[in-house]
Design an enzyme around this catalytic site. Structure first.
Site, mmCIF file in Angstrom:
data_model
loop_
_atom_site.group_PDB
_atom_site.id
_atom_site.type_symbol
_atom_site.label_atom_id
_atom_site.label_comp_id
_atom_site.label_asym_id
_atom_site.label_seq_id
_atom_site.Cartn_x
_atom_site.Cartn_y
_atom_site.Cartn_z
ATOM 1 N N ASP A 94 1.026 -1.164 -0.024
ATOM 2 C CA ASP A 94 0.067 0.032 -0.039
ATOM 3 C C ASP A 94 0.859 1.285 0.132
ATOM 4 O OD1 ASP A 94 -2.866 0.984 0.532
ATOM 5 O OD2 ASP A 94 -1.686 1.996 2.333
ATOM 6 N N GLU A 145 1.175 -0.301 -5.007
ATOM 7 C CA GLU A 145 0.210 0.720 -5.242
ATOM 8 C C GLU A 145 1.170 1.750 -5.216
ATOM 9 O OE1 GLU A 145 -3.542 2.994 -3.709
ATOM 10 O OE2 GLU A 145 -1.686 2.548 -2.461
HETATM 11 C C1 NOJ Z 1 -4.494 3.111 -0.517
HETATM 12 C C2 NOJ Z 1 -5.799 2.272 -0.299
HETATM 13 O O1 NOJ Z 1 -6.146 1.877 -1.286
HETATM 14 C C3 NOJ Z 1 -6.823 3.413 0.429
HETATM 15 O O2 NOJ Z 1 -7.970 2.344 0.436
HETATM 16 C C4 NOJ Z 1 -6.368 3.652 1.717
HETATM 17 O O3 NOJ Z 1 -7.139 4.648 2.030
HETATM 18 C C5 NOJ Z 1 -4.925 4.587 1.648
HETATM 19 N N1 NOJ Z 1 -3.901 3.644 0.536
HETATM 20 C C6 NOJ Z 1 -4.242 4.725 2.889
HETATM 21 O O4 NOJ Z 1 -3.798 3.499 3.454
#
Ligand code: NOJ
Length: 533
Positions: free
Chosen positions: A200, A242
């Site tokens: 993430d 991500e």
């Molecule tokens: C990306 C995630 O997809 C999202 O849902 C989240 O709020 C943020 N990162 C923070 O972790």
């Protein structure tokens, strides 16, 4: 484990909380996911991506983790988790889960220890400031709720840094202890059988004055270390990034094949929606033209929707306004720099458009991800807070309590109950029994795609045709060739190829119809796609 299995695979993203409640407490759980593995297998899913299921106050739906080493009691136990790994592996399915490196919940004992005792070693696990003025060039991501990346902490008398909600303090990666803790987190879940991690928010790990605090060299160095540890101790497991960034910046996350195995393709996603609305293939061609080559063994992860808002960070301001105008007519549909709606409503619940969006995605390079519920055309609920409207209970059946999601009198979020998206109209069981359903189309598409590994490869060519509204892509590999045509427009398209095709397609794969020999011109209905092989 097959080597490079993720390079030609179908991923499926699901929220344990939303999928199936096995114990009747109104919240989905891991045993519930196990109950539904056969459904996923039947759909053709190769790999599940589980959203965070760790202990958490759930202020950011689990991305605010209070304990990296356990399972949230609502969702089950570590034993349940191991059982899920076994059951998935028995069915030749892989499982990846979130590794949230950047931050914790403010309820994590590290942060709590820092609050109680500012001399505690845990204080240095986070990023502090006496003034809250540092790193002023850094953008705010949760624009609708957070006025600053710094929040004041009265217990400590200082400000702490957070790129997301104030309840999610960022970890301090300049502290070697933090680096090691997060490697241990990864080791722990890998040792329980997890096949990989969706990492993430990776661009934000380090902060440096005078930069935008994204994609810094220090961040890449640490991520390469994460990969080295995973490869050395758990060979074959994967890392998926991500990194919501422009193509050239995302490219860096693959390193020389020594950082991430996969990364989401953020710039492509909004351009599929844009092209379909404009009736013009240019945005998709632009995104693919700008897509850099990636090292051997790496792969893009492509998607239409996910659990977040449809992000419009990777478009120009003009394109963003266009997308908002077209796809978020009600201001409640907007969130931060995006649109908080699901696929079916974005496609006007028009099955031809829903099919086309997927037929486009699956005809392009990369490994596609399906977001739970989108394979049956679930709706959303814009009256729910934040992104919760696209995270409602999975709709399994028309005639069971809570659409077959749960037997409880109250569920963690209401089941969508407004036509045309209520369980009576949209549910798995009904679509399984209907050969012309969207679900059966998706199954067919998944199968076509998996039988043709060359579609996952990077080589792609665009052809000009006589129809300006038609996207025409050629995909080929040794001896195999497919031309995918997508009429993006609202009227019929008559497609004649400008150059000699040099081959004569035998079959249209989406419908399974034979193609007349010597075919020169094809008629496509509005939003019809054809895969000619
Ligand atoms: C990306 C995630 O997809 C999202 O849902 C989240 O709020 C943020 N990162 C923070 O972790």
């Amino acid at each position: 484990m097959k080597k490079d299995w993720y390079r030609n695979a179908i991923f499926y993203e699901l929220n344990v909380r939303a999928f199936r409640d096995s114990n009747g407490d109104g919240k989905g759980d891991i045993p519930g996911v196990i109950e539904k593995l056969d459904y996923l297998k039947d759909l053709g899913v190769d790999c599940l991506w589980l959203l965070p299921m760790y202990p958490s106050p759930l202020k950011d739906d689990g991305y605010d983790i209070a304990d990296f080493m356990h399972i949230h009691p609502d969702f089950g136990t570590v034993e349940d988790f191991k059982h899920l790994m076994d059951e998935a592996h028995k069915r030749d399915m892989y499982v990846v889960a979130d590794l949230v490196l950047n931050h914790t919940s403010d309820q994590h004992y590290w942060f709590q220890a820092a609050l109680k005792d500012p001399t505690s070693p845990y204080k240095d696990y986070y990023v502090w400031s006496k003034t809250g003025k540092e790193y002023g060039d850094t953008r705010i991501i949760f624009l609708d709720t957070e006025p600053s990346n710094w929040s004041f902490c009265p217990e400590v008398g200082e400000f702490y840094w957070h790129r997301f909600y104030a309840s999610q303090p960022d970890l301090n990666y300049d502290n070697p202890a933090v680096q090691e803790e997060m490697l241990n987190t990864m080791r722990y879940w890998a040792s329980l059988g997890l096949d990989g991690f969706r990492a993430d928010a990776v661009p934000y790990l380090f902060e440096r004055e005078g930069t935008i605090c994204e994609n810094l060299p220090e961040t890449h160095q640490y991520l390469k270390k994460v990969r080295r540890v995973l490869d050395a101790e758990f060979p074959g497991r994967i890392l998926l990034a991500e990194a919501n960034q422009w193509p050239d910046d995302v490219r860096e996350y693959f390193g020389d094949g020594d950082e991430f195995n996969m990364a989401f393709h953020f710039p492509l996603m909004p351009r599929i929606f844009m092209a379909m609305k404009k009736g013009d293939p240019t945005p998709i061609r632009w995104a693919l033209d700008k897509t850099p080559a990636i090292p051997d063994g790496c792969q893009w992860c492509t998607f239409l929707r996910n659990h977040d808002e449809l992000t419009l960070e990777m478009v120009t301001p003009e394109e963003r306004d266009y997308m908002w105008q077209q796809y978020a007519p009600d201001p409640k549909m907007k969130l931060n720099l995006g649109i908080r709606r699901r696929l079916a409503p974005l496609m006007d619940n028009n099955i031809e458009k829903m099919k086309q969006a997927n037929a486009i995605l699956f005809s392009l390079p990369g490994t596609p991800i399906i977001y739970y519920g989108d394979e049956i055309g679930m709706g959303d609920n814009i009256d729910l807070f934040d992104r919760n409207g696209v995270r409602t209970p999975m709709q399994w059946a028309a005639d069971l309590p809570n659409a077959g999601f749960s037997e409880a009198s109250q569920t963690y979020a209401p089941v969508i109950n407004i036509a045309p998206y209520s369980p009576r109209h949209v549910n798995v069981a009904g679509q399984q029994n209907d050969p012309s359903s969207f679900l059966n189309f998706m199954k067919h598409l998944v199968k076509l795609r998996k039988e043709r590994p060359y579609l996952a490869e990077s080589s792609i060519q665009f052809l000009d045709t006589t129809s300006p509204a038609t996207l025409c892509v050629v995909r080929e590999a040794e001896g195999q060739r497919m031309i995918a045509l997508h009429n993006l427009g609202d009227s019929n398209a008559y497609v004649t190829f400008r150059a000699d095709l040099g081959f004569s397609p035998k079959i249209e794969l989406l419908t399974g119809t034979p193609v007349n020999p010597g075919l020169k011109t094809i008629r496509l209905a509005p939003h019809q796609s054809a895969w000619l092989e």
